[in-house]
Design an enzyme around this catalytic site. Structure first.
Site, PDB file in Angstrom:
ATOM      1  N   ASP A  78     -10.437  -9.354 -21.022  1.00  0.00           N
ATOM      2  CA  ASP A  78      -9.932  -9.013 -19.686  1.00  0.00           C
ATOM      3  C   ASP A  78      -8.664  -9.832 -19.461  1.00  0.00           C
ATOM      4  OD1 ASP A  78      -9.478  -8.257 -17.107  1.00  0.00           O
ATOM      5  OD2 ASP A  78     -11.341  -9.075 -16.283  1.00  0.00           O
TER       6      ASP A  78
ATOM      7  N   CYS B 122      -5.805  -4.160 -16.053  1.00  0.00           N
ATOM      8  CA  CYS B 122      -5.227  -3.717 -14.780  1.00  0.00           C
ATOM      9  C   CYS B 122      -3.788  -3.232 -14.961  1.00  0.00           C
ATOM     10  CB  CYS B 122      -5.271  -4.852 -13.759  1.00  0.00           C
ATOM     11  SG  CYS B 122      -4.318  -6.306 -14.266  1.00  0.00           S
TER      12      CYS B 122
ATOM     13  N   CYS C 179       0.858  -1.198   0.000  1.00  0.00           N
ATOM     14  CA  CYS C 179       0.000   0.000   0.000  1.00  0.00           C
ATOM     15  C   CYS C 179       0.888   1.240   0.000  1.00  0.00           C
ATOM     16  CB  CYS C 179      -0.922  -0.005   1.211  1.00  0.00           C
ATOM     17  SG  CYS C 179      -2.085  -1.385   1.214  1.00  0.00           S
TER      18      CYS C 179
END
Length: 438
Positions: free
Chosen positions: A368, A395, A74
């Site tokens: 995808d 992504c 993160c």
């Protein structure tokens, strides 16, 4: 060396420039910050550096709420949420303009993540012994240094709670972590949560999981099954060649946009359930302006996208390379009484070529792909068969940009819709609508 950070890279690193205008990638700093850095890698085109000292903080920097400081997963957690989203949209714009010349007006506002914390429905955590106690944790980036994790701020809280209960069971029965020499022991815990139900998979060495362990885990509320995958190989691949269900059902069932989906332990499913509803709804909306004779979905996984749009076409065919996922997908078609939807095993490029020869006209193509993007063979087949409409879900900004640059030979990019699937990380999911020129 003193450097000012001018923009954010696609992996969340700050980017500054040397006096000769060479880009320098620096982890742990944000746009507008100034830092004293040390160059740790340099090529003719770019350099990488580590922070010695931050000299100026940006006004949007905040205190980190997670105590696992060295995780780095993160990397944007010390930045205000609104600024994270703003920077992600800027990164989408910069990347797609760089690779494909796509202008900012094509990129819509980013779709916010409804949950900034505790949004991830699956965990994959390595297991080690620390002070004689078996526990789950993580390895620091690019190292073999293991760090126990008491709680993760992005895992669903109920998922972390269940993981701790499983750790207690393993320690109660004196289970051991994986040993490379003996090739025995517990290596990784993979745990998924959907609709109040849990799916547990242990990756182990050449072990037999005891009946007592299985009994205690299946007694946990909502536990659907326990699976085992034996993997004694080195490398980044988590699972071994197969997963054997030791107790319980063969998979877990969930409902997504009035679509029933049965998901086996190994099959991929989007990791943010609430954002997946918005993303799939977006794909459906982009296709819902007309009825189709044939929709083809490449990289179809367990068939979620194909089944969400099942009423929009007379026939839908999904292509997926993983046999277990195709088995899941065809079962899901039967669950939803969708006899006109089917899935085939094979390489996306090869199967698309076969379908083009068999059906001649594909009205809409949904893709995808994995982070590696579309293969040259697949792109070549698309440019030859020319489906009327393409919806591309991605992504990875760099592979998306490169693929769009190729597709623009015959297609027009109508819009790009970014989704913030994973708050506090640099990852952005994008849905792109392309229409055939002429």
């Amino acid at each position: 060396m003193r450097i000012e950070i001018k923009k954010m890279g696609i992996n969340g690193e700050g980017i500054g420039y040397t006096p000769s205008n060479k880009p320098v990638f620096v982890e742990g700093v944000f746009v507008g910050e100034v830092a004293e850095v040390e160059i740790i890698e340099e090529t003719q085109k770019y350099a990488r550096a580590k922070v010695i000292k931050r000299l100026k903080n940006c006004e949007d920097r905040i205190k980190r709420v997670c105590n696992v400081e060295k995780c780095n997963a993160c990397s944007l957690m010390e930045l205000k949420a609104k600024k994270q989203v703003e920077l992600k949209r800027q990164t989408v714009a910069q990347s797609l303009y760089k690779y494909a010349g796509i202008s900012l007006d094509k990129i819509e506002r980013i779709t916010y993540n409804p949950s900034l914390f505790h949004y991830r429905n699956q965990l994959k955590m390595p297991i080690q012994m620390v002070d004689g106690v078996l526990c789950c944790g993580m390895y620091l980036p690019n190292s073999n240094v293991f760090v126990p994790v008491e709680a993760c701020k992005v895992h669903e809280k109920v998922l972390d709670d269940r993981r701790k209960e499983i750790e207690k069971i393993l320690n109660k029965h004196e289970c051991q972590a994986y040993d490379k020499k003996s090739k025995k022991g517990y290596r990784t815990l993979v745990l998924r949560h959907l609709d109040g139900k849990f799916q547990c998979t242990f990756v182990t060495g050449k072990d037999k999981i005891s009946e007592a362990v299985l009994e205690d885990i299946m007694a946990l509320p909502g536990m659907v099954n326990v699976g085992q995958s034996i993997n004694t190989e080195r490398g980044s691949e988590i699972f071994g060649s197969n997963i054997r269900i030791l107790r319980g059902e063969k998979g877990i069932e969930t409902n997504l946009l009035d679509t029933r989906l049965f998901i086996s332990n190994r099959s991929f499913f989007q990791l943010n359930t609430e954002q997946t509803k918005q993303l799939y709804g977006c794909v459906r909306k982009l296709l819902s302006d007309e009825k189709y004779h044939l929709i083809v979905e490449a990289y179809s996984g367990v068939g979620g996208l194909s089944l969400v749009v099942r009423d929009l076409a007379s026939k839908i065919i999904g292509i997926e390379s993983i046999p277990e996922a195709v088995e899941n997908a065809n079962y899901n078609a039967s669950l939803n009484a969708a006899d006109h939807v089917s899935f085939v095993v094979g390489d996306a490029g090869e199967k698309l070529k076969e379908l083009t020869q068999e059906y001649h006209d594909i009205d809409a193509l949904v893709v995808d792909p994995p982070r590696t993007g579309l293969s040259d063979e697949f792109l070549g087949c698309v440019l030859h068969s020319l489906p009327k409409k393409i919806v591309y879900v991605s992504c990875n900004l760099s592979t998306l940009g490169k693929d769009l640059a190729v597709l623009q030979k015959k297609y027009r990019v109508e819009k790009v819709i970014p989704f913030d699937m994973f708050s506090h990380t640099p990852l952005v999911e994008n849905v792109v609508l392309l229409t055939r020129k002429g």
